[in-house]
Design a protein around this motif. Structure first.
Motif, PDB file in Angstrom:
ATOM      1  N   ALA A   1     -28.112 -27.704 -35.647  1.00 26.18           N
ATOM      2  CA  ALA A   1     -28.427 -27.675 -34.215  1.00 26.18           C
ATOM      3  C   ALA A   1     -28.151 -29.029 -33.570  1.00 26.18           C
ATOM      4  O   ALA A   1     -27.701 -29.108 -32.427  1.00 26.18           O
ATOM      5  N   ARG A   2     -28.403 -30.108 -34.310  1.00 26.65           N
ATOM      6  CA  ARG A   2     -28.146 -31.442 -33.777  1.00 26.65           C
ATOM      7  C   ARG A   2     -26.663 -31.642 -33.483  1.00 26.65           C
ATOM      8  O   ARG A   2     -26.282 -32.260 -32.492  1.00 26.65           O
ATOM      9  N   VAL A   3     -25.806 -31.091 -34.352  1.00 27.78           N
ATOM     10  CA  VAL A   3     -24.355 -31.227 -34.173  1.00 27.78           C
ATOM     11  C   VAL A   3     -23.864 -30.347 -33.022  1.00 27.78           C
ATOM     12  O   VAL A   3     -23.068 -30.780 -32.188  1.00 27.78           O
ATOM     13  N   LEU A   4     -24.356 -29.100 -32.970  1.00 27.94           N
ATOM     14  CA  LEU A   4     -23.857 -28.153 -31.978  1.00 27.94           C
ATOM     15  C   LEU A   4     -24.361 -28.451 -30.564  1.00 27.94           C
ATOM     16  O   LEU A   4     -23.620 -28.331 -29.601  1.00 27.94           O
ATOM     17  N   ARG A   5     -25.630 -28.835 -30.449  1.00 27.54           N
ATOM     18  CA  ARG A   5     -26.215 -29.079 -29.124  1.00 27.54           C
ATOM     19  C   ARG A   5     -27.097 -30.322 -29.185  1.00 27.54           C
ATOM     20  O   ARG A   5     -28.313 -30.247 -29.069  1.00 27.54           O
ATOM     21  N   PRO A   6     -26.480 -31.478 -29.344  1.00 28.88           N
ATOM     22  CA  PRO A   6     -27.264 -32.702 -29.566  1.00 28.88           C
ATOM     23  C   PRO A   6     -28.136 -33.116 -28.394  1.00 28.88           C
ATOM     24  O   PRO A   6     -29.142 -33.791 -28.589  1.00 28.88           O
ATOM     25  N   GLU A   7     -27.776 -32.739 -27.182  1.00 31.16           N
ATOM     26  CA  GLU A   7     -28.529 -33.196 -26.016  1.00 31.16           C
ATOM     27  C   GLU A   7     -29.469 -32.136 -25.448  1.00 31.16           C
ATOM     28  O   GLU A   7     -30.101 -32.368 -24.417  1.00 31.16           O
ATOM     29  N   SER A   8     -29.560 -30.985 -26.081  1.00 30.77           N
ATOM     30  CA  SER A   8     -30.411 -29.916 -25.556  1.00 30.77           C
ATOM     31  C   SER A   8     -31.886 -30.327 -25.623  1.00 30.77           C
ATOM     32  O   SER A   8     -32.415 -30.558 -26.706  1.00 30.77           O
ATOM     33  N   PRO A   9     -32.606 -30.421 -24.484  1.00 28.35           N
ATOM     34  CA  PRO A   9     -34.015 -30.816 -24.514  1.00 28.35           C
ATOM     35  C   PRO A   9     -34.888 -29.877 -25.343  1.00 28.35           C
ATOM     36  O   PRO A   9     -35.731 -30.323 -26.109  1.00 28.35           O
ATOM     37  N   SER A  10     -34.695 -28.564 -25.164  1.00 27.00           N
ATOM     38  CA  SER A  10     -35.538 -27.621 -25.903  1.00 27.00           C
ATOM     39  C   SER A  10     -35.308 -27.741 -27.405  1.00 27.00           C
ATOM     40  O   SER A  10     -36.259 -27.670 -28.203  1.00 27.00           O
ATOM     41  N   LEU A  11     -34.050 -27.945 -27.808  1.00 26.23           N
ATOM     42  CA  LEU A  11     -33.776 -28.105 -29.228  1.00 26.23           C
ATOM     43  C   LEU A  11     -34.305 -29.438 -29.761  1.00 26.23           C
ATOM     44  O   LEU A  11     -34.709 -29.532 -30.912  1.00 26.23           O
ATOM     45  N   ARG A  12     -34.291 -30.452 -28.924  1.00 24.61           N
ATOM     46  CA  ARG A  12     -34.871 -31.728 -29.352  1.00 24.61           C
ATOM     47  C   ARG A  12     -36.351 -31.553 -29.702  1.00 24.61           C
ATOM     48  O   ARG A  12     -36.829 -32.038 -30.720  1.00 24.61           O
ATOM     49  N   ARG A  13     -37.080 -30.867 -28.827  1.00 22.40           N
ATOM     50  CA  ARG A  13     -38.504 -30.636 -29.098  1.00 22.40           C
ATOM     51  C   ARG A  13     -38.683 -29.805 -30.349  1.00 22.40           C
ATOM     52  O   ARG A  13     -39.573 -30.060 -31.170  1.00 22.40           O
ATOM     53  N   HIS A  14     -37.846 -28.788 -30.479  1.00 22.04           N
ATOM     54  CA  HIS A  14     -37.962 -27.929 -31.662  1.00 22.04           C
ATOM     55  C   HIS A  14     -37.630 -28.711 -32.928  1.00 22.04           C
ATOM     56  O   HIS A  14     -38.322 -28.593 -33.943  1.00 22.04           O
ATOM     57  N   ARG A  15     -36.585 -29.534 -32.863  1.00 22.46           N
ATOM     58  CA  ARG A  15     -36.226 -30.354 -34.025  1.00 22.46           C
ATOM     59  C   ARG A  15     -37.371 -31.300 -34.363  1.00 22.46           C
ATOM     60  O   ARG A  15     -37.692 -31.503 -35.538  1.00 22.46           O
ATOM     61  N   ALA A  16     -37.985 -31.881 -33.344  1.00 24.56           N
ATOM     62  CA  ALA A  16     -39.098 -32.800 -33.587  1.00 24.56           C
ATOM     63  C   ALA A  16     -40.234 -32.089 -34.318  1.00 24.56           C
ATOM     64  O   ALA A  16     -40.813 -32.638 -35.266  1.00 24.56           O
ATOM     65  N   THR A  17     -40.538 -30.875 -33.889  1.00 23.84           N
ATOM     66  CA  THR A  17     -41.627 -30.125 -34.510  1.00 23.84           C
ATOM     67  C   THR A  17     -41.308 -29.780 -35.958  1.00 23.84           C
ATOM     68  O   THR A  17     -42.142 -29.935 -36.851  1.00 23.84           O
TER      69      THR A  17
END
Length: 212
Positions: free
Chosen positions: A24-40
């Motif tokens: 997900a980091r590679v495909l959508r590195p700047e996505s805010p929702s994915l950032r939060r999800h990755r953090a969790t």
């Protein structure tokens, strides 16, 4: 990625979750929702520093997001940044968000206590107990803080309240166990009985039920 968030996730599930996070980091590195999800997910995997980097990147774009700020506070506390964690927690406690995150008050209390500010820690624990009077851990902590500050009588009362809260919690586990047994779930019932005994080791009825 939900698999990684389950208690006791297998190493394979955790490895899969980490791989999905990286994809997900590679495909959508700047996505805010994915950032939060990755953090969790990273937080659940125990990679606190990486989770902190993700949530700080998210907050760079949405600095007023209360739930993300609370997650940041917990991560800062986890890495030992007590000053930042305490300030962040106390800022959130001054907002309406505090109504939705009662544990934040206890985190502020822990941070204050570890900094040696025991009076402030007592204030936070008391405020938490106003909202959660059945929290045995909070009563125990209050007693220890009061004992450390020379408030012997108040400490004894807090310890007594902690014991009452633990017994009440044990009874709740016991009632849940009886219900589970009645509906044919002996394994889950045994787990509830063990939880009851963890709260109250002298609980004879729970011990007898577990032995049968």
């Amino acid at each position: 990625m939900i698999l990684a968030r389950r208690a006791g996730a297998t190493p394979a599930a955790r490895s899969e979750a980490r791989a999905l996070v990286e994809r997900a980091r590679v495909l959508r590195p700047e996505s805010p929702s994915l950032r939060r999800h990755r953090a969790t997910v990273l937080q659940d995997l125990g990679d606190t520093r990486a989770a902190l980097a993700e949530i700080e990147a998210f907050l760079g774009g949405q600095p007023e997001h209360a739930a993300a700020r609370a997650q940041w506070v917990r991560l800062r506390f986890a890495v030992g940044d007590l000053d930042l964690a305490r300030v962040g927690a106390e800022e959130l406690l001054a907002t309406r968000y505090a109504e939705h995150d009662r544990e934040l008050r206890m985190l502020a209390a822990l941070a204050a206590a570890r900094q040696g500010d025991l009076p402030a820690a007592i204030v936070h624990v008391r405020a938490h107990l106003q909202q959660a009077p059945g929290d045995a851990h909070a009563w125990q902590m209050l007693g220890e803080l009061q004992e450390a500050t020379g408030q012997g009588a108040a400490a004894r009362e807090a310890f007594a309240n902690a014991a009452v809260a633990r017994r009440n919690r044990a009874r709740q586990h016991y009632v849940a166990a009886l219900r589970l047994q009645r509906f044919g779930h002996p394994q889950q019932a045994a787990e509830e009985l063990r939880a009851a005994l963890a709260e109250w080791p002298e609980f004879a009825a729970a011990r007898a039920a577990l032995a049968t």
